[in-house]
Design a protein around this motif. Structure first.
Motif, mmCIF file in Angstrom:
data_model
loop_
_atom_site.group_PDB
_atom_site.id
_atom_site.type_symbol
_atom_site.label_atom_id
_atom_site.label_comp_id
_atom_site.label_asym_id
_atom_site.label_seq_id
_atom_site.Cartn_x
_atom_site.Cartn_y
_atom_site.Cartn_z
ATOM 1 N N MET A 1 -8.287 -39.082 37.346
ATOM 2 C CA MET A 1 -10.118 -38.886 37.356
ATOM 3 C C MET A 1 -10.363 -40.222 38.360
ATOM 4 O O MET A 1 -11.159 -40.331 38.986
ATOM 5 C CB MET A 1 -10.607 -38.961 36.196
ATOM 6 C CG MET A 1 -10.529 -37.390 35.435
ATOM 7 S SD MET A 1 -11.504 -36.332 36.444
ATOM 8 C CE MET A 1 -13.053 -36.829 36.188
ATOM 9 N N LEU A 2 -9.628 -41.487 37.913
ATOM 10 C CA LEU A 2 -10.100 -42.713 38.523
ATOM 11 C C LEU A 2 -9.882 -42.690 39.916
ATOM 12 O O LEU A 2 -10.908 -43.263 40.683
ATOM 13 C CB LEU A 2 -9.266 -43.815 38.129
ATOM 14 C CG LEU A 2 -9.707 -45.163 38.422
ATOM 15 C CD1 LEU A 2 -11.114 -45.626 37.941
ATOM 16 C CD2 LEU A 2 -8.654 -46.039 37.709
ATOM 17 N N SER A 3 -8.856 -41.986 40.454
ATOM 18 C CA SER A 3 -8.882 -41.668 41.941
ATOM 19 C C SER A 3 -10.248 -41.190 42.381
ATOM 20 O O SER A 3 -10.455 -41.181 43.757
ATOM 21 C CB SER A 3 -7.491 -41.170 42.470
ATOM 22 O OG SER A 3 -7.496 -39.851 41.844
ATOM 23 N N ILE A 4 -10.534 -40.125 41.759
ATOM 24 C CA ILE A 4 -11.696 -39.518 42.270
ATOM 25 C C ILE A 4 -13.098 -40.244 42.052
ATOM 26 O O ILE A 4 -13.816 -40.321 42.911
ATOM 27 C CB ILE A 4 -11.963 -38.144 41.297
ATOM 28 C CG1 ILE A 4 -10.870 -37.193 41.372
ATOM 29 C CG2 ILE A 4 -13.176 -37.657 41.693
ATOM 30 C CD1 ILE A 4 -11.095 -36.290 40.020
ATOM 31 N N ASP B 1 -2.383 -40.954 38.881
ATOM 32 C CA ASP B 1 -1.269 -39.962 38.802
ATOM 33 C C ASP B 1 -1.840 -38.618 37.894
ATOM 34 O O ASP B 1 -1.170 -37.866 37.822
ATOM 35 C CB ASP B 1 -0.328 -40.760 37.900
ATOM 36 C CG ASP B 1 0.431 -41.699 38.569
ATOM 37 O OD1 ASP B 1 0.470 -41.563 39.901
ATOM 38 O OD2 ASP B 1 1.085 -42.502 37.819
ATOM 39 N N ALA B 2 -3.154 -38.507 37.767
ATOM 40 C CA ALA B 2 -3.763 -37.446 37.012
ATOM 41 C C ALA B 2 -3.667 -36.287 37.814
ATOM 42 O O ALA B 2 -3.748 -36.165 39.002
ATOM 43 C CB ALA B 2 -5.245 -37.587 36.687
ATOM 44 N N GLN C 1 -33.240 -32.250 43.597
ATOM 45 C CA GLN C 1 -32.361 -31.277 42.709
ATOM 46 C C GLN C 1 -30.879 -31.907 43.173
ATOM 47 O O GLN C 1 -30.340 -32.100 44.185
ATOM 48 C CB GLN C 1 -32.490 -29.894 43.339
ATOM 49 C CG GLN C 1 -31.643 -29.291 42.532
ATOM 50 C CD GLN C 1 -31.840 -27.549 43.021
ATOM 51 O OE1 GLN C 1 -32.422 -27.120 44.037
ATOM 52 N NE2 GLN C 1 -31.201 -26.609 42.244
ATOM 53 N N THR C 2 -30.029 -31.941 41.996
ATOM 54 C CA THR C 2 -28.704 -32.518 42.146
ATOM 55 C C THR C 2 -28.017 -31.147 42.539
ATOM 56 O O THR C 2 -27.842 -30.260 42.214
ATOM 57 C CB THR C 2 -28.410 -32.928 40.875
ATOM 58 O OG1 THR C 2 -29.357 -33.719 40.103
ATOM 59 C CG2 THR C 2 -26.884 -33.385 40.746
ATOM 60 N N GLU C 3 -27.166 -31.800 43.699
ATOM 61 C CA GLU C 3 -26.180 -30.764 44.268
ATOM 62 C C GLU C 3 -24.797 -31.414 44.125
ATOM 63 O O GLU C 3 -24.538 -32.418 44.685
ATOM 64 C CB GLU C 3 -26.564 -30.809 45.959
ATOM 65 C CG GLU C 3 -28.017 -29.852 45.959
ATOM 66 C CD GLU C 3 -28.275 -29.764 47.637
ATOM 67 O OE1 GLU C 3 -27.322 -29.534 48.449
ATOM 68 O OE2 GLU C 3 -29.345 -29.675 47.796
ATOM 69 N N PHE C 4 -23.854 -30.710 43.775
ATOM 70 C CA PHE C 4 -22.733 -30.867 43.311
ATOM 71 C C PHE C 4 -21.830 -30.324 44.771
ATOM 72 O O PHE C 4 -21.927 -29.367 44.887
ATOM 73 C CB PHE C 4 -22.104 -30.367 42.126
ATOM 74 C CG PHE C 4 -22.472 -31.270 40.858
ATOM 75 C CD1 PHE C 4 -21.734 -32.103 40.439
ATOM 76 C CD2 PHE C 4 -23.867 -30.884 40.390
ATOM 77 C CE1 PHE C 4 -22.279 -32.846 39.176
ATOM 78 C CE2 PHE C 4 -24.303 -31.476 39.295
ATOM 79 C CZ PHE C 4 -23.467 -32.522 38.705
ATOM 80 N N GLY C 5 -20.786 -31.204 45.075
ATOM 81 C CA GLY C 5 -19.731 -30.818 45.957
ATOM 82 C C GLY C 5 -18.522 -31.155 45.659
ATOM 83 O O GLY C 5 -18.101 -31.644 44.690
ATOM 84 N N ALA C 6 -17.511 -31.055 46.752
ATOM 85 C CA ALA C 6 -16.057 -31.608 46.516
ATOM 86 C C ALA C 6 -15.936 -33.079 46.147
ATOM 87 O O ALA C 6 -16.677 -33.871 46.691
ATOM 88 C CB ALA C 6 -15.218 -31.096 47.660
ATOM 89 N N CYS C 7 -14.996 -33.226 45.309
ATOM 90 C CA CYS C 7 -14.585 -34.627 45.177
ATOM 91 C C CYS C 7 -13.578 -35.058 46.444
ATOM 92 O O CYS C 7 -12.837 -34.470 46.698
ATOM 93 C CB CYS C 7 -13.812 -34.886 43.888
ATOM 94 S SG CYS C 7 -14.649 -34.480 42.601
ATOM 95 N N SER C 8 -13.892 -36.031 47.110
ATOM 96 C CA SER C 8 -13.334 -36.344 48.228
ATOM 97 C C SER C 8 -11.841 -37.078 48.205
ATOM 98 O O SER C 8 -11.355 -37.155 49.355
ATOM 99 C CB SER C 8 -14.438 -37.622 49.254
ATOM 100 O OG SER C 8 -14.228 -38.536 48.500
ATOM 101 N N ASN C 9 -11.445 -37.458 47.155
ATOM 102 C CA ASN C 9 -10.190 -38.107 47.019
ATOM 103 C C ASN C 9 -9.077 -37.268 46.774
ATOM 104 O O ASN C 9 -7.973 -37.624 46.287
ATOM 105 C CB ASN C 9 -10.133 -39.356 46.450
ATOM 106 C CG ASN C 9 -9.098 -40.410 46.788
ATOM 107 O OD1 ASN C 9 -8.654 -40.272 47.841
ATOM 108 N ND2 ASN C 9 -8.577 -41.188 45.800
ATOM 109 N N LEU C 10 -9.323 -35.748 46.822
ATOM 110 C CA LEU C 10 -8.460 -35.012 46.412
ATOM 111 C C LEU C 10 -7.748 -33.992 47.343
ATOM 112 O O LEU C 10 -8.446 -33.949 48.577
ATOM 113 C CB LEU C 10 -8.900 -34.080 45.338
ATOM 114 C CG LEU C 10 -9.393 -34.833 43.943
ATOM 115 C CD1 LEU C 10 -10.185 -33.660 43.138
ATOM 116 C CD2 LEU C 10 -7.922 -35.307 43.195
#
Length: 137
Positions: free
Chosen positions: A1-4, A126-127, A16-25
């Protein structure tokens, strides 16, 4: 998660809150569908997160749900950790829709903060992240 957390995209604040992809994955990491109430979040209160996603790997007792608030420097301000398998029968097989509603504490925000929601087997580079979503708080 820390890398995220360290790779959260910098976005403009929205009504309005819009969720998207986590960029470091990896690009094939499933993006979780997340809605919040109230929206936008209210600092120093509890928000309700409705989270769902169809994952490519089984959810076993090695994985938790993380709802984290992160500042612009990548520092975790608050992190709620949910033991998924204490709430549902595990394993949840890959390809099966996972859905949950969770309450999470919203800390005092500093202006450019982010919300990261993920299913992973730990925090750090490493997660193994099964699914993730991020938004500007």
């Amino acid at each position: 998660m820390l890398s995220i957390v360290n790779a959260v995209p910098h976005q403009l604040h929205k009504r309005q809150t819009e969720f998207g992809a986590c960029s470091n994955l990896p690009p094939d990491t499933p993006v979780l569908d997340v809605t919040i109430s109230p929206d936008p979040v209210v600092p120093v209160s509890t928000d309700t997160f409705t989270i769902s996603g169809t994952l490519k790997k089984d959810i076993t007792d090695a994985y938790n749900l993380y709802i984290a608030f992160v500042d612009d420097n990548g520092t975790i301000i608050n992190n709620d950790i949910v033991d998924i398998c204490k709430q549902v029968t595990c394993p949840i097989k890959a390809g099966t829709l996972y859905q949950t509603v969770q309450n999470a504490y919203v800390p005092q925000l500093s202006g450019t903060d982010f919300i990261v929601v993920g299913i992973a087997n730990g925090i750090g580079t490493d997660a193994d992240v099964l699914g993730c979503a991020t938004a500007t708080a």
